[in-house]
Design an enzyme around this catalytic site. Structure first.
Site, mmCIF file in Angstrom:
data_model
loop_
_atom_site.group_PDB
_atom_site.id
_atom_site.type_symbol
_atom_site.label_atom_id
_atom_site.label_comp_id
_atom_site.label_asym_id
_atom_site.label_seq_id
_atom_site.Cartn_x
_atom_site.Cartn_y
_atom_site.Cartn_z
ATOM 1 N N ASP A 159 -37.317 19.883 -19.942
ATOM 2 C CA ASP A 159 -36.855 20.176 -21.213
ATOM 3 C C ASP A 159 -35.746 21.221 -21.617
ATOM 4 O O ASP A 159 -35.636 22.462 -21.123
ATOM 5 C CB ASP A 159 -38.216 20.585 -22.285
ATOM 6 C CG ASP A 159 -39.402 19.901 -22.049
ATOM 7 O OD1 ASP A 159 -39.468 19.102 -21.129
ATOM 8 O OD2 ASP A 159 -40.213 20.439 -22.561
HETATM 9 C C1 FRU Z 1 -42.533 18.171 -22.017
HETATM 10 C C2 FRU Z 1 -43.504 19.571 -21.481
HETATM 11 C C3 FRU Z 1 -43.965 20.468 -22.480
HETATM 12 C C4 FRU Z 1 -44.407 21.718 -21.690
HETATM 13 C C5 FRU Z 1 -43.132 21.494 -20.452
HETATM 14 C C6 FRU Z 1 -43.627 21.999 -19.336
HETATM 15 O O1 FRU Z 1 -41.934 17.694 -20.893
HETATM 16 O O2 FRU Z 1 -44.706 18.778 -20.796
HETATM 17 O O3 FRU Z 1 -45.174 19.964 -23.259
HETATM 18 O O4 FRU Z 1 -44.104 22.799 -22.455
HETATM 19 O O5 FRU Z 1 -42.961 20.220 -20.369
HETATM 20 O O6 FRU Z 1 -42.494 21.884 -18.249
#
Ligand code: FRU
Length: 475
Positions: A22
């Protein structure tokens, strides 16, 4: 292993190596754009997650900065610094992110004292929320307390408000609202919105809530899709009247920010769509989308378009006007390549299934078809022959697309090696990933399965934003 560069995007952001997911903490700060992102420095897989950091003057060319957040042994983020957002605390730059520790996922605060947001100090008060609201906690399984993560913070009537992604057992994914005076102590207000688990899953990740003209936009990632809701917001109550999908393909967990012109710009994670072994062999995994502008349009649905800066990458241009396409083929298109922008307008005439072909080999053994089905008003990326490599996903991806008022199909397509980002008629997006094996799989063509169509096509070669020797080392 020799990093596999042939599929690595040339004008989309990727880290120098290893894993990205993300976008986080997006902000325009002291005249520069900051992109933080979920990053595993240990390899091209989702492991112990840090915050990577890159800085840009123009949203296109990125300078790699040192890792911004590192999990601290013995602290509430010891197993991972997960997704979060930037907070402008009266001029003090802070981030709020999810600390992963054992069975817990809890919000943590960090502060920077640098103008260029290089170093971050975790707050001594972390975690700033110590327990999950009871209604979300009942989701617990044997080894996990609750899904409770990802943050969106804004200022309202002299208070801080925060959304956290979660779910309510038996009901559905939820965006939970909290209120604070200090950023360090939060009271639970209640769910801002709850989905139906049968439609949008049991858990919502990465909620973001932002103004959109006179309305508000809430978007959440439901483990497969980025769903949005548009509605009115008053007195901490959100009433949605419109919903949709921000992108119908390989696009997840987006985040947005506004710059000094009040323009809202969004980035999303483009996950790979080939198996783990192939990602491991490549040495890198995950790319950022192009910067996308989100703005209110004539309908309740937001307009989604590439940020205007992207045109600065345009190089050599070829234009083809009034091409005739029949089942026997089309007029010759001599432009080829794997880093292109294409704008195509197709008049369907008497054809029902037609479209654009990218990454086609001369012998036809590899080709990706972007096909419009007029009867079902559906655009499909057919990947059945996109790659001879069986490690690449070959399943089709589709989205509904209406003809324009003039009865045309209008597509703006960005091809960047393994990335295909499609913008259709201003409101619909589909991002796809393809991994052709042959160096000569670079042909562009148009096709019509029946009848004939007339089309015009503009093609630009796009510049690479990386110097070749910048890719190997992180400063
Ligand atoms: C979304 C997610 C979020 C989390 C992050 C962990 O892709 O699963 O919910 O904070 O990635 O890397």
């Amino acid at each position: 292993a020799v990093p596999d560069e042939r599929h690595r995007p040339a004008y989309h952001f990727t880290p120098p190596a290893n894993w990205l997911n993300d976008p986080n903490g997006l902000v325009y700060w002291e005249g520069r754009y900051h992109l933080f992102y979920q990053y595993n420095p240990a390899g091209p897989y989702h492991g112990t997650i840090h915050w990577g950091h890159a800085v840009s003057d123009d949203l296109l060319y990125w300078e790699d900065y040192p890792v911004a957040l590192t999990p601290q042994p013995g602290q509430s983020d010891e197993d991972g610094c997960w997704s979060g957002c930037f907070v402008d605390d009266g001029g003090v730059p802070r981030v709020l992110y999810t600390g992963g520790s054992g069975q817990d996922q809890l919000p943590c605060l960090a502060t920077s004292e640098d103008d260029d947001l290089r170093r971050w100090e975790p707050d001594p008060k972390n975690p700033v929320i110590t327990g999950v609201p009871a209604e979300a906690d009942v989701l617990s399984t044997v080894d996990w307390n609750a899904e409770f993560r990802d943050h969106c913070v804004w200022r309202e009537d002299g208070s801080w408000l925060q959304l956290i992604g979660s779910g309510i057992a038996g009901i559905g994914g939820a965006a939970l609202l909290f209120r604070s005076d200090s950023l360090r102590e939060w009271e639970y207000v209640g769910p801002l919105d709850i989905g139906d688990w049968r439609v949008t899953g049991p858990v919502w990740e990465c909620p973001e809530f932002v103004p959109l003209g006179d309305d508000y936009l809430l978007h959440v990632s439901d483990y497969s899709t980025v769903v949005y809701f548009v509605g009115t917001y008053d007195d901490q109550q959100f009433d949605s009247h419109t919903h949709g999908v921000l992108d119908n393909g390989n696009f997840y967990a987006p985040q947005s920010f506004t710059d000094d012109d009040g323009r809202r710009v969004m980035f999303g994670w483009l996950p790979e769509d080939r198996n783990r072994g192939a990602q491991w062999d490549a040495g890198w995994s995950g790319a950022m989308s192009l910067p996308r502008r989100i703005k209110p349009g004539p309908t309740a649905h937001p307009i989604i378009e590439p940020a205007s800066e992207v045109t600065l990458l345009r190089g050599r241009h070829d234009g083809y006007a009034d091409i005739r396409v029949t089942p026997d083929g089309s007029d010759y298109i001599e432009t080829s390549g794997d880093t292109l922008e294409l704008q195509v307008t197709i008049d369907p005439c008497d054809s029902h299934e037609f479209g654009l072909i990218l990454r086609q080999s001369p012998d036809g053994s590899e080709a990706t078809q972007i096909q419009y089905d007029r009867l079902h008003r559906t655009l499909t990326v057919d990947r059945s022959t996109a790659s001879l490599d069986t490690r690449a996903n070959d399943s089709p991806q589709s989205m509904p697309v209406d003809l324009t008022e003039q009865g045309m199909v209008e597509l703006q397509v960005f091809l960047d090696r393994s990335v295909i980002e499609i913008f259709a008629n201003g409101t619909q997006c589909l991002t796809s990933r393809v991994y052709p094996t042959r160096d000569d799989s670079v042909g562009v063509d148009l096709f019509a399965d029946d009848g004939h169509v007339r089309a015009s096509l503009e093609i630009w070669e796009m510049a690479s934003v990386w110097e070749p020797n910048k890719r190997t080392e992180r400063p």
